[in-house]
Motif scaffolding. Structure first.
Motif, short mmCIF file in Angstrom:
data_model
loop_
_atom_site.label_atom_id
_atom_site.label_comp_id
_atom_site.label_asym_id
_atom_site.label_seq_id
_atom_site.Cartn_x
_atom_site.Cartn_y
_atom_site.Cartn_z
N SER A 40 1.76 31.41 81.53
CA SER A 40 0.90 31.96 82.57
C SER A 40 0.88 31.09 83.83
CB SER A 40 -0.53 32.14 82.04
OG SER A 40 -1.11 30.87 81.77
N GLN A 41 1.36 29.87 83.74
CA GLN A 41 1.36 28.96 84.90
C GLN A 41 2.73 28.84 85.55
OE1 GLN A 41 -1.64 29.32 85.02
NE2 GLN A 41 -2.38 27.25 85.35
N GLN A 42 3.69 29.65 85.16
CA GLN A 42 5.05 29.54 85.68
C GLN A 42 5.12 29.65 87.20
OE1 GLN A 42 7.77 30.80 81.91
NE2 GLN A 42 7.75 32.20 83.59
N GLU A 43 4.34 30.54 87.78
CA GLU A 43 4.35 30.71 89.24
C GLU A 43 3.98 29.39 89.94
OE1 GLU A 43 1.85 33.13 92.65
OE2 GLU A 43 1.81 33.87 90.60
N PHE A 44 2.98 28.70 89.40
CA PHE A 44 2.56 27.42 89.99
C PHE A 44 3.61 26.34 89.75
CE2 PHE A 44 -1.45 29.63 89.12
CZ PHE A 44 -1.99 29.63 90.38
N ILE A 45 4.18 26.31 88.55
CA ILE A 45 5.18 25.30 88.20
C ILE A 45 6.40 25.42 89.10
CG2 ILE A 45 6.80 24.55 86.41
CD1 ILE A 45 4.61 25.47 84.36
N LEU A 46 6.86 26.65 89.31
CA LEU A 46 8.09 26.86 90.08
C LEU A 46 7.92 26.59 91.57
CD1 LEU A 46 9.65 29.92 88.27
CD2 LEU A 46 10.45 27.56 88.28
N ASN A 47 6.69 26.59 92.06
CA ASN A 47 6.46 26.17 93.44
C ASN A 47 7.33 26.95 94.43
OD1 ASN A 47 5.17 24.51 95.34
ND2 ASN A 47 6.83 23.02 95.29
N ASP A 48 7.30 28.27 94.33
CA ASP A 48 8.05 29.19 95.20
C ASP A 48 9.55 29.26 94.91
OD1 ASP A 48 5.76 30.07 96.56
OD2 ASP A 48 5.90 28.45 98.02
N LEU A 49 10.02 28.61 93.86
CA LEU A 49 11.41 28.79 93.45
C LEU A 49 11.56 30.16 92.79
CD1 LEU A 49 12.13 25.30 91.86
CD2 LEU A 49 12.94 26.14 94.08
N GLU A 50 12.72 30.73 92.86
CA GLU A 50 12.98 32.05 92.29
C GLU A 50 12.97 31.97 90.76
OE1 GLU A 50 13.14 35.92 92.50
OE2 GLU A 50 13.28 34.76 94.35
N GLU A 51 12.06 32.71 90.13
CA GLU A 51 11.92 32.66 88.68
C GLU A 51 13.20 33.08 87.96
OE1 GLU A 51 9.06 34.39 85.13
OE2 GLU A 51 8.38 34.51 87.19
N SER A 52 13.90 34.07 88.49
CA SER A 52 15.11 34.55 87.82
C SER A 52 16.25 33.53 87.86
CB SER A 52 15.57 35.87 88.45
OG SER A 52 15.87 35.67 89.82
N ASP A 53 16.14 32.51 88.71
CA ASP A 53 17.18 31.49 88.83
C ASP A 53 16.87 30.21 88.06
OD1 ASP A 53 18.58 33.17 90.55
OD2 ASP A 53 17.74 32.26 92.36
N HIS A 54 15.73 30.19 87.35
CA HIS A 54 15.31 28.96 86.68
C HIS A 54 14.80 29.24 85.27
CE1 HIS A 54 15.22 28.04 90.95
NE2 HIS A 54 15.52 26.81 90.58
N GLN A 55 14.98 28.25 84.43
CA GLN A 55 14.46 28.32 83.06
C GLN A 55 13.42 27.23 82.91
OE1 GLN A 55 17.32 27.35 80.03
NE2 GLN A 55 15.96 27.96 78.37
#
Length: 103
Positions: free
Chosen positions: A51-66
């Motif tokens: 549920s915190q992935q959006e905050f963790i990625l810090n505006d990085l594209e979710e589909s490009d990161h694991q």
């Protein structure tokens, strides 16, 4: 400058250098804690760590990161003992460590 290893001849050429930077994830203090009420007073809760992935990625594209989740910093650094089901993680109280990689 390029040198032929077979005959020592030197020639000059132009190359394009590409640098891939590591992803810049959020600082720990920028990630809100996951909080839950202990309604049954067992001291244990089941949480969705993703549920915190959006905050963790810090505006990085979710589909490009694991994102992988670990209970210890050593496990995260060594990529060992990943939490197998972060959507359904049961804990009494635990600091979680994440590892973010580009896919």
């Amino acid at each position: 400058r390029a040198t032929d290893v077979n005959n020592g001849c030197v020639s000059f050429t132009e190359l394009e250098l590409e640098i891939d930077l590591l992803p810049v994830i959020a600082a720990p203090e920028a990630i809100p804690p996951i909080e839950a009420c202990d309604d049954d007073q067992t001291g244990v809760q089941t949480l969705n760590l993703t549920s915190q992935q959006e905050f963790i990625l810090n505006d990085l594209e979710e589909s490009d990161h694991q994102i992988q989740y670990y209970e210890t910093q050593t496990d995260a650094q060594n990529n060992e003992n990943e939490i197998p089901n972060p959507e359904d993680y049961t804990t009494a109280s635990q600091q979680i460590f994440v590892r973010v990689t580009e896919t």
